[in-house]
Design a protein around this motif. Sequence first.
Motif, short mmCIF file in Angstrom:
data_model
loop_
_atom_site.label_atom_id
_atom_site.label_comp_id
_atom_site.label_asym_id
_atom_site.label_seq_id
_atom_site.Cartn_x
_atom_site.Cartn_y
_atom_site.Cartn_z
N PHE A 123 0.83 -1.21 0.00
CA PHE A 123 0.00 0.00 0.00
C PHE A 123 0.87 1.26 0.00
N LEU A 124 1.83 1.31 0.91
CA LEU A 124 2.63 2.54 1.03
C LEU A 124 3.58 2.74 -0.15
N ALA A 162 -9.91 15.81 2.02
CA ALA A 162 -9.22 16.36 3.19
C ALA A 162 -9.30 15.41 4.38
N GLN A 163 -10.46 14.78 4.53
CA GLN A 163 -10.64 13.83 5.64
C GLN A 163 -9.71 12.63 5.45
N VAL A 164 -9.57 12.14 4.23
CA VAL A 164 -8.64 11.03 3.97
C VAL A 164 -7.21 11.44 4.30
N LEU A 165 -6.84 12.65 3.89
CA LEU A 165 -5.46 13.08 4.14
C LEU A 165 -5.20 13.20 5.64
N ALA A 166 -6.18 13.75 6.36
CA ALA A 166 -6.03 13.84 7.82
C ALA A 166 -5.91 12.44 8.43
N GLY A 167 -6.72 11.53 7.94
CA GLY A 167 -6.66 10.15 8.44
C GLY A 167 -5.33 9.49 8.13
N LEU A 168 -4.82 9.72 6.94
CA LEU A 168 -3.52 9.16 6.57
C LEU A 168 -2.42 9.73 7.47
N ALA A 171 -2.74 7.83 10.72
CA ALA A 171 -2.38 6.41 10.66
C ALA A 171 -0.90 6.21 10.31
N PHE A 172 -0.42 6.98 9.36
CA PHE A 172 0.95 6.79 8.85
C PHE A 172 1.66 8.14 8.84
N PRO A 221 2.36 1.84 14.84
CA PRO A 221 3.66 2.36 14.40
C PRO A 221 4.48 1.32 13.62
N GLU A 222 4.27 0.04 13.92
CA GLU A 222 5.06 -0.98 13.21
C GLU A 222 4.71 -1.05 11.73
N LEU A 223 3.56 -0.49 11.35
CA LEU A 223 3.17 -0.52 9.93
C LEU A 223 3.67 0.72 9.16
#
Lengths: 225, 225
Positions: A123-124, A162-168, A171-172, A221-223
């Motif tokens: 994914f990343l 914008a919500q996806v970017l904030a979520g990303l 998460a990452f 964090p491990e992901l």
Amino acid sequence: MRLALEEAGAAYRDVALLPPAAGGGVPALLKVLTARGIRQPPFALPVLRVGRRLIAQTPNILLFLGERLGLAPGEEAGRLWTHQLQLTLLDLYLEVFHTHHPLGDGYAYEEQKAAARLRTRDFLRVRLPKFLGYFERVLALNSRRGPWLVGARVSYADLSMAQVLAGLRYAFPRASGRALRSRPRLRRLEAAVFARPRIASYLASGRRVPFNNEDLFRRYPELDR
Amino acid sequence: MRLALEEAGAAYRDVALLPPAAGGGVPALLKVLTARGIRQPPFALPVLRVGRRLIAQTPNILLFLGERLGLAPGEEAGRLWTHQLQLTLLDLYLEVFHTHHPLGDGYAYEEQKAAARLRTRDFLRVRLPKFLGYFERVLALNSRRGPWLVGARVSYADLSMAQVLAGLRYAFPRASGRALRSRPRLRRLEAAVFARPRIASYLASGRRVPFNNEDLFRRYPELDR
């Protein structure tokens, strides 16, 4: 969905956030899914109740709200293009979910850590840059009209983006910071959405549900490599 | 998508099936995704070209075709309800894809067989009965009006439903036969769709792409338990 309602200044009750004693919370939500006498039952949450109608499936709810609240172009071509972008964002959302739950939510994260690591790596490295590159390109193609994905006015697709970017970022933090470095238009869109007066006051109100590890965007964090 | 075009008797060119020498096949499809000068580019296939417009995302294409071809109710509530069912079918499609590719298509099936086995077990025991039970209930709620999901006339959601059932029978002949035994309304809908004169002659023409293990529905006997 919530950002769309807030941006439009719509009056709504967020049942998930009401205490059970006031007819809210998880029991109230589950009741909607199992209620008898509903001719068009939803399969899953979220659900928007409008009068006696129940509308489900986030892109479908946004299609409805986009017309009602003026958060999408009125003519057919623009309306479908906005929806197409929203469905592409849904694909991205789902791929984010699969980073931590590649085997589905029938298994706990701890039972699928090895699979999650493999899926997240792809994914990343491959998928996220492909999605972000695509949306950056869409912004570039529309840049003479404004900082938005569609036309000269903010649409629900911008709010979702914008919500996806904030979520990303939640998460990452490492990987998404890296991926966004070369996407100035996406960063500008994100800043522009969260600076909208009604969105900003919604965030300041404390009513917005913070990102958390029970939800779609989760920080392990491990992901985040 | 193809079933919708066929059911409506629409004139269309199926570019994927044309030989490359006639401007078809994979090269022609990839060209659509990378073409310059398109103001509203698609992220991925499938894509419907209508005049100079490109429309992508299957549910969005069906939303468009539903209105154009009379394969969905004309009024807003019925139109959104049909779309909501289509998006729920999309969820089911995606879960089918994840049975054989839980780690995504960045890895070959052979690299993710153990994960696929776990994911499929949950899918066949929990998710598939939940989806089929839901659609059977929707059919029951509409049964006084006809054998269809929505109202008294066939809609694109019925065509998608029948296509999913056919795909499930291909991918999981044992498990889906078992799951459909107690869903007479779904079996009736499937039979009714494939008995539609234009659909039947499409199937008989040999133009329909047969299910195959390069596609979404794949048959891996080790998963069908």
